[in-house]
Design a protein around this motif. Structure first.
Motif, PDB file in Angstrom:
ATOM      1  N   PHE A 262       0.877  -1.176   0.000  1.00 12.36           N
ATOM      2  CA  PHE A 262       0.000   0.000   0.000  1.00 12.36           C
ATOM      3  C   PHE A 262       0.906   1.216   0.000  1.00 12.36           C
ATOM      4  CE2 PHE A 262      -1.889   3.575   2.111  1.00 12.36           C
ATOM      5  CZ  PHE A 262      -3.203   3.611   1.655  1.00 12.36           C
ATOM      6  N   LEU A 263       0.573   2.195  -0.845  1.00 13.10           N
ATOM      7  CA  LEU A 263       1.414   3.395  -0.908  1.00 13.10           C
ATOM      8  C   LEU A 263       0.560   4.656  -0.817  1.00 13.10           C
ATOM      9  CD1 LEU A 263       2.179   1.403  -3.701  1.00 13.10           C
ATOM     10  CD2 LEU A 263       4.305   2.585  -3.278  1.00 13.10           C
ATOM     11  N   TYR A 264       0.889   5.529   0.109  1.00 15.90           N
ATOM     12  CA  TYR A 264       0.365   6.894   0.071  1.00 15.90           C
ATOM     13  C   TYR A 264       1.571   7.800   0.193  1.00 15.90           C
ATOM     14  CZ  TYR A 264      -3.458   9.975  -0.601  1.00 15.90           C
ATOM     15  OH  TYR A 264      -4.330  10.858  -1.185  1.00 15.90           O
ATOM     16  N   PRO A 265       2.199   8.113  -0.979  1.00 13.78           N
ATOM     17  CA  PRO A 265       3.473   8.828  -0.945  1.00 13.78           C
ATOM     18  C   PRO A 265       3.306  10.326  -0.711  1.00 13.78           C
ATOM     19  CG  PRO A 265       2.834   8.385  -3.202  1.00 13.78           C
ATOM     20  CD  PRO A 265       1.727   7.845  -2.338  1.00 13.78           C
ATOM     21  N   GLY A 266       4.445  11.015  -0.664  1.00 17.94           N
ATOM     22  CA  GLY A 266       4.468  12.473  -0.474  1.00 17.94           C
ATOM     23  C   GLY A 266       4.010  13.163  -1.740  1.00 17.94           C
ATOM     24  N   PRO A 267       4.328  14.420  -1.949  1.00 14.87           N
ATOM     25  CA  PRO A 267       5.296  15.146  -1.121  1.00 14.87           C
ATOM     26  C   PRO A 267       4.833  15.428   0.311  1.00 14.87           C
ATOM     27  CG  PRO A 267       4.348  16.598  -2.787  1.00 14.87           C
ATOM     28  CD  PRO A 267       3.860  15.219  -3.101  1.00 14.87           C
ATOM     29  N   LYS A 268       3.547  15.691   0.505  1.00 13.03           N
ATOM     30  CA  LYS A 268       3.157  16.036   1.880  1.00 13.03           C
ATOM     31  C   LYS A 268       2.640  14.831   2.645  1.00 13.03           C
ATOM     32  CE  LYS A 268       1.973  20.842   0.955  1.00 13.03           C
ATOM     33  NZ  LYS A 268       0.899  21.356   0.136  1.00 13.03           N
ATOM     34  N   GLY A 269       2.131  13.832   1.929  1.00  8.38           N
ATOM     35  CA  GLY A 269       1.509  12.701   2.625  1.00  8.38           C
ATOM     36  C   GLY A 269       0.123  13.111   3.083  1.00  8.38           C
ATOM     37  N   LYS A 270      -0.736  12.132   3.309  1.00  7.87           N
ATOM     38  CA  LYS A 270      -2.077  12.453   3.780  1.00  7.87           C
ATOM     39  C   LYS A 270      -2.350  11.769   5.122  1.00  7.87           C
ATOM     40  CE  LYS A 270      -6.955  11.826   2.787  1.00  7.87           C
ATOM     41  NZ  LYS A 270      -7.984  11.239   1.976  1.00  7.87           N
ATOM     42  N   LEU A 271      -1.699  10.643   5.312  1.00  8.21           N
ATOM     43  CA  LEU A 271      -2.059   9.815   6.463  1.00  8.21           C
ATOM     44  C   LEU A 271      -1.331  10.282   7.725  1.00  8.21           C
ATOM     45  CD1 LEU A 271      -2.170   6.458   4.521  1.00  8.21           C
ATOM     46  CD2 LEU A 271      -4.029   8.023   5.051  1.00  8.21           C
ATOM     47  N   ARG A 272      -1.998  10.081   8.843  1.00  6.57           N
ATOM     48  CA  ARG A 272      -1.466  10.600  10.112  1.00  6.57           C
ATOM     49  C   ARG A 272      -0.530   9.582  10.754  1.00  6.57           C
ATOM     50  NH1 ARG A 272      -4.857  15.510  10.875  1.00  6.57           N
ATOM     51  NH2 ARG A 272      -6.213  15.195   9.105  1.00  6.57           N
ATOM     52  N   LEU A 273       0.599  10.103  11.209  1.00  5.63           N
ATOM     53  CA  LEU A 273       1.600   9.227  11.827  1.00  5.63           C
ATOM     54  C   LEU A 273       1.038   8.504  13.052  1.00  5.63           C
ATOM     55  CD1 LEU A 273       4.485   8.190  12.272  1.00  5.63           C
ATOM     56  CD2 LEU A 273       5.017  10.335  13.429  1.00  5.63           C
ATOM     57  N   LEU A 274       0.408   9.274  13.950  1.00  3.24           N
ATOM     58  CA  LEU A 274       0.049   8.684  15.242  1.00  3.24           C
ATOM     59  C   LEU A 274      -1.196   7.810  15.213  1.00  3.24           C
ATOM     60  CD1 LEU A 274       0.899  11.682  17.560  1.00  3.24           C
ATOM     61  CD2 LEU A 274       2.050   9.479  17.483  1.00  3.24           C
ATOM     62  N   TYR A 275      -2.128   8.106  14.316  1.00  2.69           N
ATOM     63  CA  TYR A 275      -3.404   7.373  14.360  1.00  2.69           C
ATOM     64  C   TYR A 275      -3.516   6.317  13.275  1.00  2.69           C
ATOM     65  CZ  TYR A 275      -4.073  11.842  16.634  1.00  2.69           C
ATOM     66  OH  TYR A 275      -3.894  12.950  17.397  1.00  2.69           O
ATOM     67  N   GLU A 276      -2.659   6.401  12.264  1.00  2.00           N
ATOM     68  CA  GLU A 276      -2.766   5.450  11.140  1.00  2.00           C
ATOM     69  C   GLU A 276      -1.439   4.736  10.890  1.00  2.00           C
ATOM     70  OE1 GLU A 276      -4.264   8.575   8.518  1.00  2.00           O
ATOM     71  OE2 GLU A 276      -6.185   7.539   8.393  1.00  2.00           O
ATOM     72  N   ALA A 277      -0.397   5.531  10.577  1.00  2.00           N
ATOM     73  CA  ALA A 277       0.858   4.913  10.128  1.00  2.00           C
ATOM     74  C   ALA A 277       1.534   4.083  11.225  1.00  2.00           C
ATOM     75  CB  ALA A 277       1.803   5.994   9.605  1.00  2.00           C
ATOM     76  N   ALA A 278       1.727   4.680  12.407  1.00  2.00           N
ATOM     77  CA  ALA A 278       2.488   3.964  13.452  1.00  2.00           C
ATOM     78  C   ALA A 278       1.789   2.683  13.929  1.00  2.00           C
ATOM     79  CB  ALA A 278       2.802   4.895  14.612  1.00  2.00           C
ATOM     80  N   PRO A 279       0.477   2.730  14.229  1.00  2.00           N
ATOM     81  CA  PRO A 279      -0.154   1.476  14.669  1.00  2.00           C
ATOM     82  C   PRO A 279      -0.095   0.377  13.603  1.00  2.00           C
ATOM     83  CG  PRO A 279      -1.723   3.328  14.844  1.00  2.00           C
ATOM     84  CD  PRO A 279      -0.439   3.896  14.360  1.00  2.00           C
ATOM     85  N   LEU A 280      -0.370   0.741  12.337  1.00  2.00           N
ATOM     86  CA  LEU A 280      -0.352  -0.293  11.295  1.00  2.00           C
ATOM     87  C   LEU A 280       1.079  -0.774  11.035  1.00  2.00           C
ATOM     88  CD1 LEU A 280      -3.096   0.931   8.810  1.00  2.00           C
ATOM     89  CD2 LEU A 280      -3.311  -0.600  10.775  1.00  2.00           C
ATOM     90  N   ALA A 281       2.061   0.120  11.253  1.00  2.00           N
ATOM     91  CA  ALA A 281       3.462  -0.281  11.090  1.00  2.00           C
ATOM     92  C   ALA A 281       3.831  -1.338  12.133  1.00  2.00           C
ATOM     93  CB  ALA A 281       4.379   0.921  11.209  1.00  2.00           C
ATOM     94  N   MET A 282       3.338  -1.157  13.361  1.00  2.00           N
ATOM     95  CA  MET A 282       3.637  -2.176  14.387  1.00  2.00           C
ATOM     96  C   MET A 282       3.001  -3.507  14.000  1.00  2.00           C
ATOM     97  SD  MET A 282       2.927  -2.178  18.491  1.00  2.00           S
ATOM     98  CE  MET A 282       3.533  -3.524  19.523  1.00  2.00           C
ATOM     99  N   VAL A 283       1.756  -3.440  13.531  1.00  2.00           N
ATOM    100  CA  VAL A 283       1.064  -4.678  13.128  1.00  2.00           C
ATOM    101  C   VAL A 283       1.836  -5.360  11.997  1.00  2.00           C
ATOM    102  CG1 VAL A 283      -1.039  -5.619  12.070  1.00  2.00           C
ATOM    103  CG2 VAL A 283      -1.227  -3.886  13.867  1.00  2.00           C
ATOM    104  N   VAL A 284       2.187  -4.591  10.962  1.00  2.00           N
ATOM    105  CA  VAL A 284       2.807  -5.230   9.787  1.00  2.00           C
ATOM    106  C   VAL A 284       4.180  -5.800  10.133  1.00  2.00           C
ATOM    107  CG1 VAL A 284       4.081  -3.358   8.589  1.00  2.00           C
ATOM    108  CG2 VAL A 284       2.749  -4.985   7.266  1.00  2.00           C
ATOM    109  N   GLU A 285       4.936  -5.074  10.958  1.00  2.00           N
ATOM    110  CA  GLU A 285       6.264  -5.606  11.319  1.00  2.00           C
ATOM    111  C   GLU A 285       6.130  -6.880  12.136  1.00  2.00           C
ATOM    112  OE1 GLU A 285       9.375  -3.211  12.797  1.00  2.00           O
ATOM    113  OE2 GLU A 285       9.287  -1.783  11.136  1.00  2.00           O
ATOM    114  N   GLN A 286       5.160  -6.913  13.020  1.00  2.00           N
ATOM    115  CA  GLN A 286       4.947  -8.120  13.824  1.00  2.00           C
ATOM    116  C   GLN A 286       4.492  -9.301  12.969  1.00  2.00           C
ATOM    117  OE1 GLN A 286       5.291  -9.076  17.133  1.00  2.00           O
ATOM    118  NE2 GLN A 286       6.630  -7.301  17.227  1.00  2.00           N
ATOM    119  N   ALA A 287       3.940  -8.984  11.796  1.00  2.00           N
ATOM    120  CA  ALA A 287       3.491 -10.059  10.891  1.00  2.00           C
ATOM    121  C   ALA A 287       4.582 -10.393   9.864  1.00  2.00           C
ATOM    122  CB  ALA A 287       2.206  -9.635  10.186  1.00  2.00           C
ATOM    123  N   GLY A 288       5.748  -9.760   9.982  1.00  2.00           N
ATOM    124  CA  GLY A 288       6.857 -10.074   9.067  1.00  2.00           C
ATOM    125  C   GLY A 288       6.989  -9.104   7.910  1.00  2.00           C
ATOM    126  N   GLY A 289       6.176  -8.040   7.875  1.00  2.00           N
ATOM    127  CA  GLY A 289       6.231  -7.056   6.789  1.00  2.00           C
ATOM    128  C   GLY A 289       7.035  -5.831   7.187  1.00  2.00           C
TER     129      GLY A 289
END
Ligand code: FDP
Length: 336
Positions: A262-289
């Motif tokens: 899944f990609l939502y690239p810059g330049p500014k980005g749309k997705l929020r670090l604290l409510y979207e990116a960081a939680p899903l990043a923890m999930v994906v890393e724990q699943a091997g992604g």
């Protein structure tokens, strides 16, 4: 033998027991969160009926005034979580500032960040939407009330994260740092039952998910990468299939189970670090992604403000790695 039946409460309790000295507070906290999700799920499932059964003036079948679903989700989580004595502060995508715990309620040692109803532009068309959450331990001790500082923590310091998806069924997917587990809500029992134990995401997928309408505003690296996954190199599994509903939880959940990026690239980005990116990043890393902005790992970013936006490239490990190569090469060639 048939599979064992495990409720989410039993599962959280078992996870908490892995931590010596655990008090049970964390289990109680996540249990309250599952209650909020059941209430939101019920309301989401009735979303279409409100117009049919509701009365003019915005009154639903229960005689209650009709709220917009995202406001409903926000207030449900605040009501369920603000009084259980385990949180010192909350923050939500829907609130400009931190959400204090009401004065009369006991303050606890945890911090809750959430996006109450992600993908809300999909509500009216009956596509899947979700609630994303992230839990940190508080870092301040000046007073019982938590502060902004408690909310502005790196993703790597999350002690739990996950999401609820309101789709063809309602599911909860969460991690406390010991793998990723999925539960499906049985509406007749009102219980989330373990349905996807220890989810592992494929190291490479054949799906890319991006809003292609933004092609002309993407950076050079993203354009080259997307052209690359669409080329005809069959030996590489190309072209990838495009799947994009525009509801992050739904796009993420599909790619987590099937593999993809899944990609939502810059330049500014749309997705929020604290409510979207960081939680899903923890999930994906724990699943091997993996999850990256293209330049840095999402979980390593120190948030500067509550509603900070980031580029988000998330999914199968080898796909994310390949993207970052394109991204970095383009930066280098632009600098030459
Ligand atoms: P929405 O605006 O419908 O709430 O974060 C918001 C979000 O949806 C994500 O769920 C989704 O991935 C993204 O925005 C979709 O954005 P585009 O419409 O720009 O593709």
């Amino acid at each position: 033998m048939l599979n064992k039946i495990t409720t989410v409460q039993q599962h959280i309790l078992d996870e908490e027991r892995l931590h010596p000295g655990a008090t049970g507070d964390f289990t109680a906290l996540l249990t309250s969160l599952t209650l909020s999700a059941k209430i939101i799920s019920r309301e989401v499932n009735q979303a279409g009926l409100v117009k049919i059964l509701g009365e003019t003036g915005g009154v639903n079948v229960h005689g209650e005034s009709v709220q917009k679903l995202d406001e409903f989700a926000q207030s449900t989580i605040c009501r369920a979580m603000g009084h259980n004595g385990h949180l010192c502060v909350m923050a939500s995508e829907e609130s400009e500032n931190i959400i204090p715990i009401p004065g009369e309620s006991k303050k606890g040692k945890y911090v809750l960040m959430f996006d109450p109803l992600d993908g809300s532009s999909n509500i009216d068309v009956n596509a899947s939407i979700g609630t994303i959450f992230s839990i940190h331990r508080r870092v301040t001790n000046h007073s019982p009330d938590g502060r902004l500082e408690d909310c502005l923590q790196k993703g790597i310091d999350q002690i739990a994260a996950g999401y609820f998806i309101y789709g063809s069924s309602t599911m909860m997917v969460y991690t406390t740092g010991h793998g990723v587990h999925g539960f499906t809500l049985d509406p007749s029992l009102g219980e989330f039952l373990l349905s996807h134990e220890n989810i592992r995401t494929p190291s490479r997928g054949r799906i890319y998910s991006i809003n292609e309408g933004n092609y002309h505003s993407w950076d050079q690296g993203t354009r080259r990468y997307v052209n690359y996954v669409k080329d005809q190199q069959k030996e590489k599994g190309h072209p990838y299939s495009l799947r994009y509903i525009g509801s992050l939880v739904a796009d993420f959940h599909r790619n987590l189970l099937k593999g993809g990026i899944f990609l939502y690239p810059g330049p500014k980005g749309k997705l929020r670090l604290l409510y979207e990116a960081a939680p899903l990043a923890m999930v994906v890393e724990q699943a091997g992604g993996a999850a990256s902005t293209g330049e840095e790992r999402i979980l390593d970013i120190q948030p500067a403000s509550l509603h900070q936006k980031v580029s988000l490239i998330i999914g199968s490990r080898d796909d994310v790695k390949e993207y970052t190569q394109f991204f970095k090469e383009a930066l280098v060639s632009a600098a030459d």
